[in-house]
Write an enzyme that holds these catalytic residues in place. Structure first.
Site, PDB file in Angstrom:
ATOM      1  N   GLY A 273      -4.332 -27.315  27.984  1.00 47.63           N
ATOM      2  CA  GLY A 273      -5.045 -27.477  26.721  1.00 47.63           C
ATOM      3  C   GLY A 273      -5.579 -26.160  26.165  1.00 47.63           C
TER       4      GLY A 273
ATOM      5  CG  ASP B  84      -2.650 -24.643  19.481  1.00 43.94           C
ATOM      6  OD1 ASP B  84      -3.804 -24.857  19.069  1.00 43.94           O
ATOM      7  OD2 ASP B  84      -2.020 -25.442  20.192  1.00 43.94           O
TER       8      ASP B  84
ATOM      9  CB  SER C  14       0.196 -21.872  28.234  1.00 43.50           C
ATOM     10  OG  SER C  14       0.913 -23.098  28.291  1.00 43.50           O
TER      11      SER C  14
END
Ligand code: ADP
Ligand code: MG
Length: 390
Positions: free
Chosen positions: A134, A182, A137
């Site tokens: 989470g 992200d 990566s």
């Protein structure tokens, strides 16, 4: 008590040694990109909303060298990646999803690279971001790889377009319909700052976060429930349906009043999902203001509201994450705590006074039924080119 974060230079050296061992020559180029933790604004990015993540000191490093021809060979040193950990493929004929799965993240980035065609190369990957925990990566791998390719064959340097290309790679080749958060923060993260990202306009405002009396503690539950893969696309669909029912392009455009007025037309689940998203977008903007003015109690309160909403309305938490949050909130000096990332396992993020860190970690350890890992983190820089001498 908390795990030490490995220095970037140490990771570069490990990758360099592997490259020499595998290919019998020195790598020439290196790049890295960070993982991230989202402080607040969960499941809002794909609804055009606000998110407020920060880049982590944990990074993925890529080292390598250009080849003549169209052949690529990539090795990952990460033992949590699926086997085999070395892949060979031809850029002209094999740039398609397949096995091992981890290579799909890289193939996706190559496919969407903004200055094609990419020449052949060899590369080694190493990462200090836990895989599947989470902390993203996957985006850190994509963005590190993109940054590596920029050194082989520069693109125009547009950073938002770079984040979008990496997101598209995750969609097309890894099959994960992720939002933009992200990749955005992995590219544009800023040392000593969180980023308030407007996922509609794709603009980000840095929010200072350098008060040394404050700590951001990440607790990895070390569980990952199998639901996480299937529930994410379901949530996305539910949000799209809710927006359509409300006559909006996205839930970012909807107000709580409009949602209440449409309540009779929506089934209960769709209503709950939309309610989380609309309120979470508001909470995120409020949290950014509170953080700026040092109102940590207020930030903490909003984080707890976010967690409760993810648990009760969006239904993406799990007993382990709830336990970790509840335990953290029992300690004096903790401002707030919440699950972070997609849910169904992974990590929590806790905002607390620096002098309460040790007792918080001990208390969570005592209370948690599983085996947690802890990281004390500081807001770090986004993707960077690296050199071997530094
Ligand atoms: P998260 O992004 O939260 O860590 P994901 O499930 O989105 O979790 O992405 C994890 C996947 O990304 C891994 O299973 C692996 O396929 C790929 N990955 C990430 N980092 C690496 C790495 N260093 N080496 C190989 N694969 C990696
Ligand atoms: Mg991911």
């Amino acid at each position: 008590m908390a795990s030490a974060v490995r220095a970037v230079s140490e990771l570069v050296e490990e990758a360099r040694l592997k490259f020499v061992q595998e290919f019998g020559e020195e790598p020439q180029l290196a790049a890295c990109a960070p993982g991230r933790v989202n402080l607040i604004g969960e499941h809002t990015d794909y609804n055009d909303g606000f998110v407020m993540p920060m880049a982590l000191p944990m990074v993925t490093v890529v080292v390598g060298k250009q080849n003549s021809g169209h052949d690529v060979c990539i090795v990952t040193l990460n033992e949590d990646a699926d086997q085999p950990r070395r892949v060979d493929f031809n850029l002209q004929t094999d740039l398609v999803s397949g096995k091992p799965r981890w290579a799909n993240y890289v193939k996706g980035v190559i496919h969407h690279y903004r200055a094609p065609p990419v020449p052949g190369f060899r590369a080694v990957i190493v990462s200090s971001v836990p895989l599947g925990g989470g902390l993203s990566s996957s985006a850190s791998l994509e963005v590190a790889f993109y940054s590596f390719l920029q050194q082989i064959k520069p693109d125009d340097g547009n950073e938002v377009a770079k984040a979008i290309a990496c997101q598209q790679g995750e969609h097309s080749h890894a099959g994960v319909p992720c939002g933009i958060m992200d990749q955005f923060v992995a590219v544009l993260g800023k040392k000593d700052h969180a980023l308030l990202i407007d996922c509609r306009s794709m603009e980000a405002k840095p929010v200072p976060l350098l008060d040394t009396s404050l700590v951001i503690l990440i607790t990895n539950s070390n569980v990952k429930h199998s639901l996480s893969g299937s529930e994410y696309p379901t949530r996305r669909r539910q949000c799209e349906q809710a927006a359509v029912s409300l006559g909006k392009v996205s839930l970012r455009e909807a107000t709580l009043k409009e949602l209440e007025e449409a309540k009779d037309r929506l089934d209960e689940v769709t209503y709950k999902r939309a309610c989380h998203v609309i309120e979470e977008i508001q909470r995120t903007e409020q949290a950014a203001e509170a953080l700026k003015s040092g109102a940590y109690k207020e930030v903490g309160k909003l984080m707890v509201e976010s967690h409760n909403s993810l648990r009760d309305l969006y239904e993406v938490s799990c007993p382990e994450l709830d336990e970790l949050v509840a335990a953290a909130l029992e300690v004096e000096g903790v401002f707030g705590s919440r699950m972070t990332g997609g849910g169904f396992g992974g990590c929590t993020v806790t905002l607390l006074q620096a002098n309460a860190v040790d007792k918080t970690i001990s208390h969570i350890k005592e209370q948690y039924s599983g085996n947690a890992t802890f990281y004390i983190t500081t807001p770090s820089e986004g993707a960077q080119a690296l050199s071997f001498s530094s």
